[in-house]
Design a protein around this motif. Structure first.
Motif, PDB file in Angstrom:
ATOM      1  N   ASP A 155      -8.784 -22.338  -4.528  1.00 11.55           N
ATOM      2  CA  ASP A 155      -8.518 -21.796  -3.191  1.00 11.55           C
ATOM      3  C   ASP A 155      -7.300 -20.871  -3.179  1.00 11.55           C
ATOM      4  N   GLY A 156      -6.201 -21.327  -3.759  1.00  9.53           N
ATOM      5  CA  GLY A 156      -4.980 -20.524  -3.745  1.00  9.53           C
ATOM      6  C   GLY A 156      -5.135 -19.220  -4.498  1.00  9.53           C
ATOM      7  N   GLN A 157      -5.810 -19.266  -5.651  1.00  5.87           N
ATOM      8  CA  GLN A 157      -6.001 -18.056  -6.446  1.00  5.87           C
ATOM      9  C   GLN A 157      -6.886 -17.060  -5.709  1.00  5.87           C
ATOM     10  N   MET A 158      -7.914 -17.541  -5.056  1.00  8.41           N
ATOM     11  CA  MET A 158      -8.799 -16.637  -4.316  1.00  8.41           C
ATOM     12  C   MET A 158      -8.070 -16.011  -3.121  1.00  8.41           C
ATOM     13  N   THR A 159      -7.220 -16.776  -2.480  1.00  2.00           N
ATOM     14  CA  THR A 159      -6.425 -16.213  -1.392  1.00  2.00           C
ATOM     15  C   THR A 159      -5.507 -15.116  -1.916  1.00  2.00           C
ATOM     16  N   ASP A 160      -4.862 -15.361  -3.052  1.00  2.00           N
ATOM     17  CA  ASP A 160      -3.977 -14.350  -3.634  1.00  2.00           C
ATOM     18  C   ASP A 160      -4.746 -13.079  -3.992  1.00  2.00           C
ATOM     19  N   LEU A 161      -5.954 -13.233  -4.538  1.00  2.00           N
ATOM     20  CA  LEU A 161      -6.759 -12.069  -4.896  1.00  2.00           C
ATOM     21  C   LEU A 161      -7.160 -11.282  -3.644  1.00  2.00           C
ATOM     22  N   PHE A 162      -7.568 -11.992  -2.599  1.00  2.00           N
ATOM     23  CA  PHE A 162      -7.941 -11.314  -1.365  1.00  2.00           C
ATOM     24  C   PHE A 162      -6.735 -10.576  -0.769  1.00  2.00           C
ATOM     25  N   ASN A 163      -5.573 -11.213  -0.803  1.00  6.20           N
ATOM     26  CA  ASN A 163      -4.390 -10.571  -0.263  1.00  6.20           C
ATOM     27  C   ASN A 163      -4.015  -9.323  -1.061  1.00  6.20           C
ATOM     28  N   ARG A 164      -4.257  -9.366  -2.355  1.00  3.78           N
ATOM     29  CA  ARG A 164      -4.026  -8.174  -3.178  1.00  3.78           C
ATOM     30  C   ARG A 164      -4.948  -7.043  -2.738  1.00  3.78           C
ATOM     31  N   HIS A 165      -6.206  -7.386  -2.517  1.00  6.05           N
ATOM     32  CA  HIS A 165      -7.154  -6.360  -2.087  1.00  6.05           C
ATOM     33  C   HIS A 165      -6.811  -5.841  -0.702  1.00  6.05           C
ATOM     34  N   GLN A 166      -6.284  -6.692   0.158  1.00  5.95           N
ATOM     35  CA  GLN A 166      -5.931  -6.276   1.513  1.00  5.95           C
ATOM     36  C   GLN A 166      -4.850  -5.198   1.522  1.00  5.95           C
ATOM     37  N   ARG A 167      -4.134  -5.049   0.433  1.00 10.44           N
ATOM     38  CA  ARG A 167      -3.067  -4.051   0.360  1.00 10.44           C
ATOM     39  C   ARG A 167      -3.544  -2.720  -0.212  1.00 10.44           C
ATOM     40  N   THR A 168      -4.838  -2.595  -0.465  1.00  8.18           N
ATOM     41  CA  THR A 168      -5.380  -1.314  -0.929  1.00  8.18           C
ATOM     42  C   THR A 168      -5.679  -0.422   0.274  1.00  8.18           C
ATOM     43  N   ASP A 169      -5.911   0.853   0.010  1.00  8.39           N
ATOM     44  CA  ASP A 169      -6.093   1.843   1.077  1.00  8.39           C
ATOM     45  C   ASP A 169      -7.371   1.567   1.859  1.00  8.39           C
ATOM     46  N   LYS A 170      -7.234   1.414   3.173  1.00  8.36           N
ATOM     47  CA  LYS A 170      -8.370   1.180   4.064  1.00  8.36           C
ATOM     48  C   LYS A 170      -8.643   2.382   4.966  1.00  8.36           C
ATOM     49  N   GLY A 171      -8.030   3.524   4.603  1.00  8.69           N
ATOM     50  CA  GLY A 171      -8.234   4.739   5.388  1.00  8.69           C
ATOM     51  C   GLY A 171      -6.986   5.260   6.065  1.00  8.69           C
ATOM     52  N   PHE A 172      -5.895   4.473   5.999  1.00 10.96           N
ATOM     53  CA  PHE A 172      -4.637   4.877   6.628  1.00 10.96           C
ATOM     54  C   PHE A 172      -3.478   4.845   5.628  1.00 10.96           C
ATOM     55  N   GLY A 173      -3.773   5.015   4.332  1.00 10.75           N
ATOM     56  CA  GLY A 173      -2.765   4.858   3.298  1.00 10.75           C
ATOM     57  C   GLY A 173      -2.751   3.422   2.788  1.00 10.75           C
ATOM     58  N   PRO A 174      -1.885   3.127   1.801  1.00 14.24           N
ATOM     59  CA  PRO A 174      -1.832   1.765   1.230  1.00 14.24           C
ATOM     60  C   PRO A 174      -1.610   0.733   2.335  1.00 14.24           C
ATOM     61  N   ALA A 175      -2.566  -0.180   2.499  1.00  9.14           N
ATOM     62  CA  ALA A 175      -2.542  -1.089   3.654  1.00  9.14           C
ATOM     63  C   ALA A 175      -1.453  -2.144   3.512  1.00  9.14           C
ATOM     64  N   LEU A 176      -0.937  -2.572   4.642  1.00  6.42           N
ATOM     65  CA  LEU A 176       0.086  -3.613   4.671  1.00  6.42           C
ATOM     66  C   LEU A 176      -0.496  -4.999   4.466  1.00  6.42           C
ATOM     67  N   GLY A 177      -1.752  -5.193   4.845  1.00  3.57           N
ATOM     68  CA  GLY A 177      -2.357  -6.511   4.711  1.00  3.57           C
ATOM     69  C   GLY A 177      -1.509  -7.574   5.378  1.00  3.57           C
ATOM     70  N   PRO A 178      -1.154  -8.662   4.658  1.00  2.64           N
ATOM     71  CA  PRO A 178      -0.409  -9.760   5.266  1.00  2.64           C
ATOM     72  C   PRO A 178       0.981  -9.387   5.781  1.00  2.64           C
ATOM     73  N   ASP A 179       1.498  -8.230   5.391  1.00  7.26           N
ATOM     74  CA  ASP A 179       2.849  -7.830   5.786  1.00  7.26           C
ATOM     75  C   ASP A 179       2.875  -7.004   7.070  1.00  7.26           C
TER      76      ASP A 179
END
Length: 264
Positions: A155-179
């Protein structure tokens, strides 16, 4: 950039409405009640969920303008709003922050948007808000927390991987994701806003099996893109999580955070 699927937006709306922090909504309502003609600009409106969630809590005489880049979502938002004369709709690319129609706007609202945006986007928007003297209500930004019961060793590793992906560009530059919420708060406080935040996590159980299933289905591609693990490892974890949905005691928490910033 393209919008989200309207079926996914409809599925998550019930969970979103249940978890918005009502203390911030009440504070926003009090702020707007002191105005003769409050006007709300909802950005990235999707199918109009923010309008539907807030309209009965805010002054009924407030006007609304809803913006989205996706014409199909705007059409659905308009259809669901009916013939309300106080609500209008407009297509707009949020990458063009300088063209946001902020004149006469009391507060900008957005839901589940800023975790997709960059630091530069938030700084530029904060500049515009400060210059226009209008507030910001930004709800349901993902905060990086995912917890399940029953637990799985990955569970923890998958959350970390998802959070890493959340910081990739979603159309507005490098995304902040959890931040996202912390970044917004930093920029707005630096420009003299009074900022309040509150947690608004999804708490999902057997009654939200369809949302959990769709959410987990949407995790697969981000996890694959962010990970060097074998596909089978990710698929086995997803199979475990899907099989647990609806079983006695099973639950899922997906963290979000709401923010209200009012001019000083």
């Amino acid at each position: 950039m393209s919008g989200f699927d309207k079926d996914w937006l409809a599925l998550r709306e019930t969970a979103d409405q249940a978890t918005r922090d009502m203390g911030l909504v009440e504070e926003l309502a009090t702020y707007l009640q002191g105005m003769d003609r409050p006007f709300i600009l909802d950005i990235g409106c999707g199918t109009g969920s923010t309008l539907r969630s807030l309209k009965d809590h805010l002054p009924r005489y407030a006007g609304w303008l809803l913006l989205d880049y996706d014409p199909l979502l705007l059409e659905e938002a308009s259809r669901r709003a009916g013939t309300n004369a106080d609500v209008t709709f407009r297509q707009h690319d949020l990458n063009d922050i300088n063209a946001l129609p902020l004149e006469g706007v009391s507060v900008v609202t957005a839901s589940a948007l800023f975790d997709l945006c960059s630091d530069g986007f938030c700084a530029a928007l904060a500049d515009r808000l400060a210059a226009a003297g209008c507030g910001l209500y930004a709800a349901l930004n993902y905060d990086g927390v995912m917890r399940w019961s029953p637990e799985h060793p990955l569970d923890g590793q998958m959350t970390d991987l998802f959070n890493r992906h959340q910081r990739t560009d979603k159309g507005f530059g490098p995304a902040l994701g959890p931040d996202a919420t912390a970044c917004l708060a930093k920029h707005l406080k630096a420009r003299g806003f009074t900022v309040t935040t509150a947690e608004s996590p999804w708490r999902l159980d057997q009654s939200s099996a369809a949302l959990q299933t769709e959410f987990l289905g949407g995790l697969r591609q981000p996890l694959l893109e962010a990970s060097e693990l074998p596909d089978t490892t990710i698929d086995n974890w997803l199979d475990f999580r899907l099989a647990a949905i609806g079983t006695p005691g099973a639950s899922c928490l997906i963290g979000h955070c709401d923010l209200l910033a009012l001019p000083g």
